[in-house]
Design a protein around this motif. Structure first.
Motif, PDB file in Angstrom:
ATOM      1  N   PRO A  68      -9.132  -3.288   5.498  1.00 54.91           N
ATOM      2  CA  PRO A  68      -7.884  -3.919   5.043  1.00 54.91           C
ATOM      3  C   PRO A  68      -6.653  -3.382   5.764  1.00 54.91           C
ATOM      4  CG  PRO A  68      -9.253  -3.291   3.174  1.00 54.91           C
ATOM      5  CD  PRO A  68      -9.882  -2.678   4.372  1.00 54.91           C
ATOM      6  N   LEU A  69      -6.635  -2.084   6.035  1.00 52.28           N
ATOM      7  CA  LEU A  69      -5.490  -1.498   6.730  1.00 52.28           C
ATOM      8  C   LEU A  69      -5.389  -2.012   8.158  1.00 52.28           C
ATOM      9  CD1 LEU A  69      -5.832   2.192   5.492  1.00 52.28           C
ATOM     10  CD2 LEU A  69      -4.301   0.420   4.622  1.00 52.28           C
ATOM     11  N   LEU A  70      -6.517  -2.096   8.834  1.00 56.88           N
ATOM     12  CA  LEU A  70      -6.511  -2.592  10.209  1.00 56.88           C
ATOM     13  C   LEU A  70      -6.097  -4.059  10.253  1.00 56.88           C
ATOM     14  CD1 LEU A  70      -9.762  -0.887  11.557  1.00 56.88           C
ATOM     15  CD2 LEU A  70      -7.390  -0.220  11.996  1.00 56.88           C
ATOM     16  N   ALA A  71      -6.615  -4.846   9.309  1.00 54.18           N
ATOM     17  CA  ALA A  71      -6.228  -6.258   9.253  1.00 54.18           C
ATOM     18  C   ALA A  71      -4.744  -6.395   8.928  1.00 54.18           C
ATOM     19  CB  ALA A  71      -7.072  -6.997   8.216  1.00 54.18           C
ATOM     20  N   GLY A  72      -4.217  -5.463   8.126  1.00 52.02           N
ATOM     21  CA  GLY A  72      -2.823  -5.524   7.730  1.00 52.02           C
ATOM     22  C   GLY A  72      -1.845  -5.273   8.852  1.00 52.02           C
ATOM     23  N   LEU A  73      -2.338  -4.737   9.978  1.00 52.67           N
ATOM     24  CA  LEU A  73      -1.442  -4.497  11.109  1.00 52.67           C
ATOM     25  C   LEU A  73      -0.863  -5.791  11.673  1.00 52.67           C
ATOM     26  CD1 LEU A  73      -3.403  -1.684  12.991  1.00 52.67           C
ATOM     27  CD2 LEU A  73      -1.386  -1.454  11.523  1.00 52.67           C
ATOM     28  N   ALA A  74      -1.469  -6.918  11.307  1.00 49.29           N
ATOM     29  CA  ALA A  74      -0.913  -8.211  11.724  1.00 49.29           C
ATOM     30  C   ALA A  74       0.370  -8.541  10.977  1.00 49.29           C
ATOM     31  CB  ALA A  74      -1.946  -9.320  11.503  1.00 49.29           C
ATOM     32  N   SER A  75       0.635  -7.834   9.869  1.00 51.84           N
ATOM     33  CA  SER A  75       1.834  -8.085   9.067  1.00 51.84           C
ATOM     34  C   SER A  75       2.975  -7.206   9.547  1.00 51.84           C
ATOM     35  CB  SER A  75       1.548  -7.787   7.583  1.00 51.84           C
ATOM     36  OG  SER A  75       2.737  -7.713   6.831  1.00 51.84           O
ATOM     37  N   GLN A  76       4.091  -7.820   9.891  1.00 46.76           N
ATOM     38  CA  GLN A  76       5.260  -7.067  10.351  1.00 46.76           C
ATOM     39  C   GLN A  76       5.808  -6.171   9.245  1.00 46.76           C
ATOM     40  OE1 GLN A  76       8.427  -9.547  11.826  1.00 46.76           O
ATOM     41  NE2 GLN A  76       9.746  -7.837  12.352  1.00 46.76           N
ATOM     42  N   ALA A  77       5.819  -6.689   8.009  1.00 47.94           N
ATOM     43  CA  ALA A  77       6.331  -5.895   6.891  1.00 47.94           C
ATOM     44  C   ALA A  77       5.458  -4.661   6.659  1.00 47.94           C
ATOM     45  CB  ALA A  77       6.386  -6.749   5.629  1.00 47.94           C
TER      46      ALA A  77
END
Length: 227
Positions: A68-77
């Motif tokens: 989830p953390l790695l996938a979340g890197l796509a989020s600018q926020a």
């Protein structure tokens, strides 16, 4: 007749992506901790019996925790909040000193305690994954590494359990913070009390946008919409 209270002004604290990252990571962490308890405590192990299933669930919950953390890197926020969590400033040192003395001190979006928790739990999770992989594939490493990995894995699991328990206890004391994680919004008054530097940052950004709006409208009326 008493007038109804005005609803509090809400400000965005977390985006939907950030909330789902937190929930998914918490679910995987919780699964790993619960299955670990059933694997290491005989009284709990007897309640389930299917040890091989517990081992598989524990292993996959641990190894997929960074997803989830790695996938979340796509989020600018989310990336912006990671930067905040990894930066310690003078106000953070002041917050630690004030907290140890039982006093309040201004903080940014995340206080020094939250930053320290994020740093320790992230590092511990990486060590747990590394030692867990050694235990998962024992034939790939010599005996002394497997023995050391088992020792570190077991004791670090106790530390993580204590940290997560303290994290949950602290969250139970602040319903507005829990609401922020559930809905993404918190009252501005709460942010002003607990994270005043962040609230001032948001206010300054809003004032800058408001001040720029008339300039943009005037330019568009003279030259047409700006591309």
């Amino acid at each position: 007749m008493t007038q109804p209270a005005e609803p509090p002004e809400l400000i965005r604290r977390f985006t939907a992506a950030e909330r789902w990252i937190h929930r998914t990571t918490a679910a995987l962490m919780g699964t790993a901790l619960v299955t670990a308890a059933f694997l290491y405590l005989p009284a709990l192990a007897e309640l389930v019996g299917r040890r091989s299933l517990l081992v598989s669930v524990h292993e996959w919950a641990g190894v997929t925790m960074p997803v989830p953390l790695l996938a979340g890197l796509a989020s600018q926020a989310f990336r912006a909040d990671l930067v905040r969590l990894n930066r310690f400033g003078p106000h953070d040192r002041g917050w630690i000193r004030a907290t140890l003395r039982g006093r309040s001190h201004p903080s940014g979006k995340f206080n020094a305690g939250q930053k320290l928790y994020a740093a320790v739990i992230s590092g511990a999770a990486l060590v747990m994954i590394g030692t867990g992989l050694i235990m998962w594939f024992p034939r790939l490493t010599p005996l002394f590494l497997r023995t050391g990995a088992t020792f570190v894995h077991d004791w670090l699991a106790l530390l993580i359990g204590a940290l997560v328990g303290g994290h949950i206890w602290m969250a139970s004391r602040y319903p507005e913070a829990r609401t922020g994680l559930r809905t993404g919004f918190v009252p501005r008054s709460w942010a002003r009390r607990h994270h005043p530097l962040w609230e001032k940052e948001l206010s300054a950004d809003q004032q800058a946008v408001t001040a720029a709006a008339p300039v943009r409208s005037s330019a568009e009326s003279e030259t047409g919409p700006l591309s």
